[in-house]
Design a protein around this motif. Structure first.
Motif, PDB file in Angstrom:
ATOM      1  N   LEU A 183       0.836  -1.205   0.000  1.00 60.20           N
ATOM      2  CA  LEU A 183       0.000   0.000   0.000  1.00 60.20           C
ATOM      3  C   LEU A 183       0.869   1.253   0.000  1.00 60.20           C
ATOM      4  O   LEU A 183       0.605   2.208  -0.751  1.00 60.20           O
ATOM      5  CB  LEU A 183      -0.907  -0.008   1.232  1.00 60.20           C
ATOM      6  N   ALA A 184       1.936   1.236   0.811  1.00 66.11           N
ATOM      7  CA  ALA A 184       2.836   2.388   0.882  1.00 66.11           C
ATOM      8  C   ALA A 184       3.516   2.648  -0.465  1.00 66.11           C
ATOM      9  O   ALA A 184       3.700   3.805  -0.864  1.00 66.11           O
ATOM     10  CB  ALA A 184       3.883   2.158   1.968  1.00 66.11           C
ATOM     11  N   ALA A 185       3.877   1.591  -1.166  1.00 62.41           N
ATOM     12  CA  ALA A 185       4.540   1.765  -2.458  1.00 62.41           C
ATOM     13  C   ALA A 185       3.607   2.439  -3.468  1.00 62.41           C
ATOM     14  O   ALA A 185       4.030   3.334  -4.219  1.00 62.41           O
ATOM     15  CB  ALA A 185       4.996   0.403  -2.989  1.00 62.41           C
ATOM     16  N   VAL A 186       2.336   2.036  -3.466  1.00 56.43           N
ATOM     17  CA  VAL A 186       1.374   2.632  -4.399  1.00 56.43           C
ATOM     18  C   VAL A 186       1.161   4.109  -4.085  1.00 56.43           C
ATOM     19  O   VAL A 186       1.200   4.969  -4.978  1.00 56.43           O
ATOM     20  CB  VAL A 186       0.036   1.870  -4.357  1.00 56.43           C
ATOM     21  N   ILE A 187       0.927   4.430  -2.808  1.00 60.04           N
ATOM     22  CA  ILE A 187       0.652   5.834  -2.481  1.00 60.04           C
ATOM     23  C   ILE A 187       1.919   6.684  -2.553  1.00 60.04           C
ATOM     24  O   ILE A 187       1.830   7.906  -2.736  1.00 60.04           O
ATOM     25  CB  ILE A 187      -0.042   5.983  -1.111  1.00 60.04           C
ATOM     26  N   ALA A 188       3.103   6.051  -2.461  1.00 62.90           N
ATOM     27  CA  ALA A 188       4.343   6.803  -2.677  1.00 62.90           C
ATOM     28  C   ALA A 188       4.456   7.235  -4.136  1.00 62.90           C
ATOM     29  O   ALA A 188       4.895   8.356  -4.437  1.00 62.90           O
ATOM     30  CB  ALA A 188       5.551   5.962  -2.271  1.00 62.90           C
ATOM     31  N   VAL A 189       4.050   6.356  -5.055  1.00 64.58           N
ATOM     32  CA  VAL A 189       4.043   6.717  -6.477  1.00 64.58           C
ATOM     33  C   VAL A 189       3.057   7.862  -6.726  1.00 64.58           C
ATOM     34  O   VAL A 189       3.355   8.814  -7.459  1.00 64.58           O
ATOM     35  CB  VAL A 189       3.682   5.485  -7.334  1.00 64.58           C
ATOM     36  N   ILE A 190       1.872   7.773  -6.111  1.00 62.47           N
ATOM     37  CA  ILE A 190       0.885   8.841  -6.260  1.00 62.47           C
ATOM     38  C   ILE A 190       1.424  10.148  -5.673  1.00 62.47           C
ATOM     39  O   ILE A 190       1.233  11.232  -6.244  1.00 62.47           O
ATOM     40  CB  ILE A 190      -0.445   8.447  -5.584  1.00 62.47           C
ATOM     41  N   SER A 191       2.131  10.066  -4.538  1.00 56.10           N
ATOM     42  CA  SER A 191       2.735  11.252  -3.929  1.00 56.10           C
ATOM     43  C   SER A 191       3.785  11.859  -4.855  1.00 56.10           C
ATOM     44  O   SER A 191       3.894  13.091  -4.966  1.00 56.10           O
ATOM     45  CB  SER A 191       3.369  10.888  -2.591  1.00 56.10           C
TER      46      SER A 191
END
Length: 475
Positions: A448-456
């Motif tokens: 989950l963190a990897a996905v939202i890091a990309v969005i960030s």
């Protein structure tokens, strides 16, 4: 050396250009009104179990109280924004606040679960009036004045939206513990009374609306367009909600796409459309703000809902301990709002968004370091990093919306802005369901963190690429 006359003239010009203070009663009115939607959307979380027990319904059925509110608000926000532009922001603000009071009393007395759901839907529509009306009021009563301080009122909107959503479960827990679940609805009534008194005494009257009859008003709201928008929103959000349970209702997706296509075709041909799609096609900056806001809320709600789930189920902390561990997210986020407001006044919109983007990348990346052996101090440090960008992002996005919105359509733009908040929130619940659906683990948190890091990272790049020349937000 300048003469005394020149110096005095320069002093008067500087005084005229300095931001003028905004009435505290005006700010208090905005704070009370715009707190209603995020507060009522979040504090219900702690009341779901006792409501399900009292009405003898399942957890899946009681979740209609959340889904119904989200979907109704997603539709109600642009509708109420359109109404604010059509009949005046003060009338719309007062109407929305009063509707929340009536629906809150009805929910507190609801004898059946079906009537409680209906009251929640009405509450969502009423509370949806306050934000778009508030932004239109800021433009009319502050932004039109020479030297008007827009950053201050925008800070109030950011504070109301972020703080009350974060504190909702805490407030709701106290009310449920003291008065039972009906207390979270009854509590709206005294707050509404205060809000109505403030609105009636601090907001200047709207000019005549120009609508000669209710029928004329309804025609101007483009009800067929509203209907197509509602079908699009309900089916799309319903599909996204079902995807979060890993059981997507696939037939909803083509219905949503067809309804969207019909909606765009109709709105392009209407002289007074419900959503001015031709204006949106020309105003790429405003569309960009909507997309950025949806992305921001995917990240925020993934953290806000996902991190407590991981702390409780994977790490074994009890709810009270979880609340303390994530407190820095709320506390530091609140503390950063005044700093972001000062930055807005001095250098404009872009720097807060860039700083917020950097903070989001750092915060989401820090989640990759959280694991089964991370100590309490390490978890608190991660929460602190996650909290830092919230004030900058919220203030920056409010200001970007204000800058990009056409003055005559401020309410409608603000309503659509909030609709994208709900799209982001529901997409976040889908991500959480995807990674935590079968078992809550640290590997799932890292995915989950990897996905939202990309969005960030996307948010940071768009903030860097956006050119904003406004040096001080004052009109």
């Amino acid at each position: 050396m300048d003469s005394p006359v020149v110096e005095e003239a320069s002093h008067h010009r500087a005084a005229a250009d300095a931001p003028r203070p905004v009435s505290r009663r005006f700010l208090a009115t905005l704070l009370v009104g715009t707190s209603l939607n995020p507060l009522n959307s979040s504090m219900i979380a702690v009341a779901l179990v006792p409501i399900a027990r009292d009405f003898q319904v399942s957890v899946a059925v009681v979740s209609l109280l959340i889904a119904g509110f989200f979907v109704a608000a997603a539709i109600g926000q642009p509708l109420m924004g359109r109404l604010a532009d059509a009949v005046g922001p003060r009338r719309t603000f007062v109407f929305g606040v009063a509707l929340v009071g009536v629906s809150g009393a009805a929910a507190a007395l609801a004898p059946t679960f079906a009537l409680l759901v209906l009251a929640r839907v009405v509450m969502a529509i009423g509370s949806s009036a306050t934000y778009p009306a508030a932004l239109a009021l800021i433009r009319r009563e502050v932004g039109g004045r020479r030297g008007g301080d827009v950053a201050g009122p925008l800070g109030v909107l950011s504070f109301a939206g972020f703080t009350t959503a974060a504190m909702g479960p805490v407030v709701g827990g106290l009310l449920v513990a003291t008065f039972g679940w009906r207390g979270i609805f009854a509590a709206n009534v005294p707050v509404i009374a205060i809000g109505l008194v403030l609105a009636m005494t601090s907001l200047s009257a709207d000019p005549p609306s120009g609508h000669t009859s209710p029928r004329h008003l309804l025609e101007s709201l483009d009800l067929p367009g509203l209907g197509l928008f509602a079908v699009t929103a309900v089916t799309l959000l319903g599909f996204l909600l079902s995807a979060g349970d890993q059981q997507p209702i696939w037939p909803l997706l083509p219905v949503a796409l067809v309804a969207l296509a019909l909606f765009i075709l109709r709105e392009r041909s209407q002289p007074r459309p419900f959503v001015d799609v031709r204006m949106l096609a020309r105003n790429r900056a405003l569309v960009g703000v909507f997309v950025q806001f949806a992305a921001l809320n995917i990240v925020f709600y993934s953290i806000f809902f996902g991190l407590p789930i991981w702390l409780e189920q994977a790490r074994g902390f009890n709810p009270g301990q979880v609340g303390l561990l994530i407190l820095p997210i709320t506390g530091i986020g609140i503390a950063s709002i005044p700093v972001a407001a000062v930055l807005l006044r001095r250098v404009g919109t872009r720097p807060p968004l860039v700083l917020g983007g950097i903070g989001l990348v750092a915060g989401t990346a820090s989640l990759l370091l959280a694991g089964n052996n991370t100590g309490v101090l390490g978890l608190v440090a991660i929460a602190a990093v996650l909290g830092l960008p919230n004030g900058f992002n919220n203030m920056g996005m409010q200001a970007a919306l204000y800058e990009a919105s056409p003055p005559e359509s401020t309410g409608a733009a603000a309503g659509l802005f909030q609709t994208f908040r709900y799209v982001g929130a529901i997409l976040a619940t889908s991500l959480i369901g995807l990674f935590f659906g079968r078992d809550v683990t640290s590997d799932g948190l890292h995915a989950l963190a990897a996905v939202i890091a990309v969005i960030s990272g996307f948010l940071l790049l768009t903030s860097l690429a956006t050119r904003r020349h406004v040096r001080r937000l004052s009109g």
